[in-house]
Design an enzyme around this catalytic site. Structure first.
Site, PDB file in Angstrom:
ATOM      1  N   GLU A   1      40.721  31.295  50.844  1.00  0.00           N
ATOM      2  CA  GLU A   1      41.578  30.590  49.889  1.00  0.00           C
ATOM      3  C   GLU A   1      42.474  29.609  50.634  1.00  0.00           C
ATOM      4  O   GLU A   1      43.011  29.916  51.709  1.00  0.00           O
ATOM      5  CB  GLU A   1      42.428  31.598  49.113  1.00  0.00           C
ATOM      6  CG  GLU A   1      43.273  30.999  48.014  1.00  0.00           C
ATOM      7  CD  GLU A   1      43.961  32.062  47.167  1.00  0.00           C
ATOM      8  OE1 GLU A   1      44.993  31.745  46.561  1.00  0.00           O
ATOM      9  OE2 GLU A   1      43.465  33.207  47.122  1.00  0.00           O
TER      10      GLU A   1
ATOM     11  N   ASP B   1      45.775  27.294  49.655  1.00  0.00           N
ATOM     12  CA  ASP B   1      46.768  27.227  48.580  1.00  0.00           C
ATOM     13  C   ASP B   1      47.785  26.115  48.741  1.00  0.00           C
ATOM     14  O   ASP B   1      48.334  25.924  49.825  1.00  0.00           O
ATOM     15  CB  ASP B   1      47.586  28.528  48.532  1.00  0.00           C
ATOM     16  CG  ASP B   1      46.875  29.664  47.843  1.00  0.00           C
ATOM     17  OD1 ASP B   1      46.076  29.398  46.946  1.00  0.00           O
ATOM     18  OD2 ASP B   1      47.137  30.818  48.209  1.00  0.00           O
TER      19      ASP B   1
ATOM     20  N   GLU C   1      51.121  25.578  46.229  1.00  0.00           N
ATOM     21  CA  GLU C   1      51.839  26.036  45.046  1.00  0.00           C
ATOM     22  C   GLU C   1      53.202  25.347  45.011  1.00  0.00           C
ATOM     23  O   GLU C   1      53.936  25.355  46.007  1.00  0.00           O
ATOM     24  CB  GLU C   1      52.012  27.550  45.073  1.00  0.00           C
ATOM     25  CG  GLU C   1      50.695  28.305  45.073  1.00  0.00           C
ATOM     26  CD  GLU C   1      50.890  29.821  45.041  1.00  0.00           C
ATOM     27  OE1 GLU C   1      50.050  30.502  44.432  1.00  0.00           O
ATOM     28  OE2 GLU C   1      51.877  30.309  45.631  1.00  0.00           O
TER      29      GLU C   1
ATOM     30  N   HIS D   1      54.827  25.476  48.523  1.00  0.00           N
ATOM     31  CA  HIS D   1      54.474  26.730  49.191  1.00  0.00           C
ATOM     32  C   HIS D   1      52.990  26.653  49.552  1.00  0.00           C
ATOM     33  O   HIS D   1      52.142  26.509  48.675  1.00  0.00           O
ATOM     34  CB  HIS D   1      54.746  27.887  48.233  1.00  0.00           C
ATOM     35  CG  HIS D   1      54.301  29.237  48.696  1.00  0.00           C
ATOM     36  ND1 HIS D   1      55.151  30.135  49.281  1.00  0.00           N
ATOM     37  CD2 HIS D   1      53.094  29.843  48.655  1.00  0.00           C
ATOM     38  CE1 HIS D   1      54.490  31.248  49.577  1.00  0.00           C
ATOM     39  NE2 HIS D   1      53.233  31.086  49.199  1.00  0.00           N
TER      40      HIS D   1
ATOM     41  N   ASN E   1      49.638  28.371  51.756  1.00  0.00           N
ATOM     42  CA  ASN E   1      49.138  29.621  52.332  1.00  0.00           C
ATOM     43  C   ASN E   1      47.645  29.444  52.603  1.00  0.00           C
ATOM     44  O   ASN E   1      47.019  28.499  52.099  1.00  0.00           O
ATOM     45  CB  ASN E   1      49.377  30.799  51.386  1.00  0.00           C
ATOM     46  CG  ASN E   1      49.336  32.154  52.084  1.00  0.00           C
ATOM     47  OD1 ASN E   1      49.084  32.244  53.293  1.00  0.00           O
ATOM     48  ND2 ASN E   1      49.570  33.215  51.338  1.00  0.00           N
TER      49      ASN E   1
END
Length: 301
Positions: free
Chosen positions: A112, A114, A116, A129, A131
């Site tokens: 994944e 990310d 966000e 954010h 990740n």
């Protein structure tokens, strides 16, 4: 997650020459980026009418109210690529809301990537954010303030994912790099095709100031807008990639072997110095047994 106190945001962290180069890149690619069409590229994942498709598929809005959020996903799966999406985030008091753009594979040991966007009280900066999960292992958060108002206009958020590294971009400016460090024992996303998702949902239990500020539902519905999707990528279909070999992919797609040159590395370092507010690689309290392997290397992401 505990966040440090806000620091002042400078008007601009980049030299004039850097901005001119970035602007030229964005202008040259804008026609291609705007060619994306929601009906061709995406399916609605949830929302019961909260996903609105406008301008003949060129513009999409996601809405969130107390009953539900909304989202969409790409029709295609990808194994490496360069992905761009223009987003205008929820304006005003967006505390408790999260707008996302991420790539995600299936299965219990998923990969994944990310991005966000954590909502804020009016006047406070959004937090980006980021990740990354590889084979189900995450906990690689880095967070940034943005150096502009992401609710006033569309901005381009991008991911470059190739066999060498994963790079996160904002308006063509690199902000984070995660290198392929398999030789050092760090798992790297390389074999699981991923789908691209975007969502708007309520996360008032953690999104704003660690959950201290809740969603003000009197402001609902909250709405974010999306346009300009572009994927220059290896499409995965029926168990095979549209890029049959590394050499073929490198010949067809410049991004497949693209690395950050010294100027880009310096720009990324400048962003991180000015705007990064959390880095898992510096959180020794979180990792009392020792920082993750990639954090102990000079080439850490």
């Amino acid at each position: 997650m505990h966040l440090p106190m806000a620091t002042s945001i400078a008007s601009n962290p980049f030299p004039r020459t850097t901005l001119l180069v970035v602007l030229a890149i964005l202008i040259s690619s804008s026609v291609v980026a705007l060619a994306g069409n929601f009906y061709q590229d995406f399916d609605v994942t949830f929302g019961d009418g909260r996903v609105k498709v406008l301008d003949n598929g060129q513009l999409v809005t996601l809405s969130l109210d107390k009953a539900s959020g909304s989202g969409f996903k790409s029709k295609n799966q990808y194994l490496y690529g360069k992905f761009d999406l223009q987003i205008k985030l929820v304006p005003g008091n967006s505390a408790g809301t999260v707008t996302t753009l991420y790539l995600h594979s299936d299965g219990s040991t998923w990969d994944e990537i990310d991005l966000e966007f954590l909502g804020n009280l009016s006047g406070d900066p959004y937090i980006l954010h980021t990740n990354l999960y590889s084979q189900g292992k995450g906990n690689r958060e880095q967070q940034f303030y943005l150096w502009f108002d992401p609710t006033a206009d569309f901005h381009t958020y991008s991911v470059l994912w190739n066999p060498l590294h994963i790079v996160y971009y904002v308006d063509g400016i690199p902000i984070r790099e995660f290198k392929n460090l398999e030789a050092a024992g760090v798992a790297y996303p390389k074999s699981q095709p991923m789908t691209l998702y975007s969502t708007l949902w309520d996360a008032e239990d953690w999104a704003t100031r660690g959950g201290l500020v809740k969603t003000d539902w009197s402001q609902a519905p909250f709405t974010a807008s999306f346009r300009g999707f572009n994927a220059s990528a290896c499409v995965w279909s029926n168990g095979a990639s549209s890029c049959p070999s590394t050499s073929a992919a490198a010949a067809k797609y410049p991004w497949f072997s693209q690395q950050l040159d010294p100027a880009s590395q310096q720009t990324m370092k400048s962003v991180q110095q000015k705007y990064m507010i959390y880095d898992y690689c510096k959180d020794t309290k979180r990792f009392p047994q020792g920082l993750p392997v990639e954090c102990t290397l000079k080439t850490k992401g």
